[in-house]
Design a protein around this motif. Sequence first.
Motif, PDB file in Angstrom:
ATOM      1  N   GLU A  35       0.837  -1.206   0.000  1.00 22.84           N
ATOM      2  CA  GLU A  35       0.000   0.000   0.000  1.00 22.84           C
ATOM      3  C   GLU A  35       0.870   1.254   0.000  1.00 22.84           C
ATOM      4  OE1 GLU A  35      -2.370  -0.448   3.488  1.00 22.84           O
ATOM      5  OE2 GLU A  35      -3.917  -1.603   2.461  1.00 22.84           O
ATOM      6  N   GLU A  38       2.329   2.070  -3.369  1.00 20.90           N
ATOM      7  CA  GLU A  38       1.343   2.626  -4.298  1.00 20.90           C
ATOM      8  C   GLU A  38       0.868   4.017  -3.895  1.00 20.90           C
ATOM      9  OE1 GLU A  38       0.200   1.350  -7.207  1.00 20.90           O
ATOM     10  OE2 GLU A  38       1.779  -0.135  -6.953  1.00 20.90           O
ATOM     11  N   ALA A  41       0.323   6.922  -6.620  1.00 19.94           N
ATOM     12  CA  ALA A  41      -0.830   6.671  -7.496  1.00 19.94           C
ATOM     13  C   ALA A  41      -2.139   6.818  -6.726  1.00 19.94           C
ATOM     14  CB  ALA A  41      -0.726   5.280  -8.120  1.00 19.94           C
ATOM     15  N   THR A  42      -2.156   6.356  -5.476  1.00 16.16           N
ATOM     16  CA  THR A  42      -3.356   6.470  -4.649  1.00 16.16           C
ATOM     17  C   THR A  42      -3.708   7.927  -4.400  1.00 16.16           C
ATOM     18  OG1 THR A  42      -2.861   4.368  -3.564  1.00 16.16           O
ATOM     19  CG2 THR A  42      -4.349   5.862  -2.398  1.00 16.16           C
ATOM     20  N   ILE A  44      -2.790  10.579  -6.151  1.00 17.13           N
ATOM     21  CA  ILE A  44      -3.175  11.226  -7.414  1.00 17.13           C
ATOM     22  C   ILE A  44      -4.620  10.879  -7.753  1.00 17.13           C
ATOM     23  CG2 ILE A  44      -2.784  11.194  -9.919  1.00 17.13           C
ATOM     24  CD1 ILE A  44       0.243  11.036  -9.236  1.00 17.13           C
ATOM     25  N   ALA A  45      -4.989   9.613  -7.586  1.00 23.93           N
ATOM     26  CA  ALA A  45      -6.371   9.199  -7.870  1.00 23.93           C
ATOM     27  C   ALA A  45      -7.350   9.915  -6.940  1.00 23.93           C
ATOM     28  CB  ALA A  45      -6.504   7.686  -7.731  1.00 23.93           C
ATOM     29  N   MET A  46      -6.995  10.026  -5.673  1.00 24.72           N
ATOM     30  CA  MET A  46      -7.859  10.721  -4.716  1.00 24.72           C
ATOM     31  C   MET A  46      -7.970  12.203  -5.054  1.00 24.72           C
ATOM     32  SD  MET A  46      -6.567   8.826  -1.247  1.00 24.72           S
ATOM     33  CE  MET A  46      -7.596   9.747  -0.117  1.00 24.72           C
ATOM     34  N   ASN A  48      -7.567  13.604  -8.037  1.00 25.05           N
ATOM     35  CA  ASN A  48      -8.361  13.742  -9.259  1.00 25.05           C
ATOM     36  C   ASN A  48      -9.849  13.571  -8.981  1.00 25.05           C
ATOM     37  OD1 ASN A  48      -6.295  14.364 -11.061  1.00 25.05           O
ATOM     38  ND2 ASN A  48      -5.832  12.215 -11.452  1.00 25.05           N
ATOM     39  N   ALA A  49     -10.182  12.613  -8.124  1.00 26.89           N
ATOM     40  CA  ALA A  49     -11.594  12.413  -7.770  1.00 26.89           C
ATOM     41  C   ALA A  49     -12.137  13.650  -7.066  1.00 26.89           C
ATOM     42  CB  ALA A  49     -11.739  11.177  -6.889  1.00 26.89           C
ATOM     43  N   TRP A  50     -11.335  14.222  -6.169  1.00 23.41           N
ATOM     44  CA  TRP A  50     -11.784  15.411  -5.455  1.00 23.41           C
ATOM     45  C   TRP A  50     -11.934  16.593  -6.412  1.00 23.41           C
ATOM     46  CZ3 TRP A  50      -9.736  20.279  -4.315  1.00 23.41           C
ATOM     47  CH2 TRP A  50     -10.445  21.005  -3.362  1.00 23.41           C
ATOM     48  N   SER A  52     -12.683  16.522  -9.432  1.00 23.77           N
ATOM     49  CA  SER A  52     -13.845  16.277 -10.289  1.00 23.77           C
ATOM     50  C   SER A  52     -15.157  16.479  -9.541  1.00 23.77           C
ATOM     51  CB  SER A  52     -13.805  14.847 -10.839  1.00 23.77           C
ATOM     52  OG  SER A  52     -12.658  14.666 -11.630  1.00 23.77           O
TER      53      SER A  52
END
Length: 76
Positions: A35, A38, A41-42, A44-46, A48-50, A52
């Motif tokens: 974990e 990663e 990447a985790t 960045i994904a969080m 990007n979701a925020w 959006s």
Amino acid sequence: MSSKSYWYDVASGQVLTADTREGEAWLGPFGTPEEAEEAPATFIAMANAWLSSEEGERYLAMARDEAGDLGLDGLA
């Protein structure tokens, strides 16, 4: 289950344990070394979701306005 925590060192890209962690350039804690590995990447994904989301869009619009005001139109 282990209570050991793992951290991602942003400067070196290495996974550290709490007892080997130094400085302030790390992300965590994580429950496993995988974990922690990663983490970039985790996060960045969080992010990007925020961004959006409806809440994030307001801040993204403010950042675009600031970039334009600073002459950084290519970043907006």
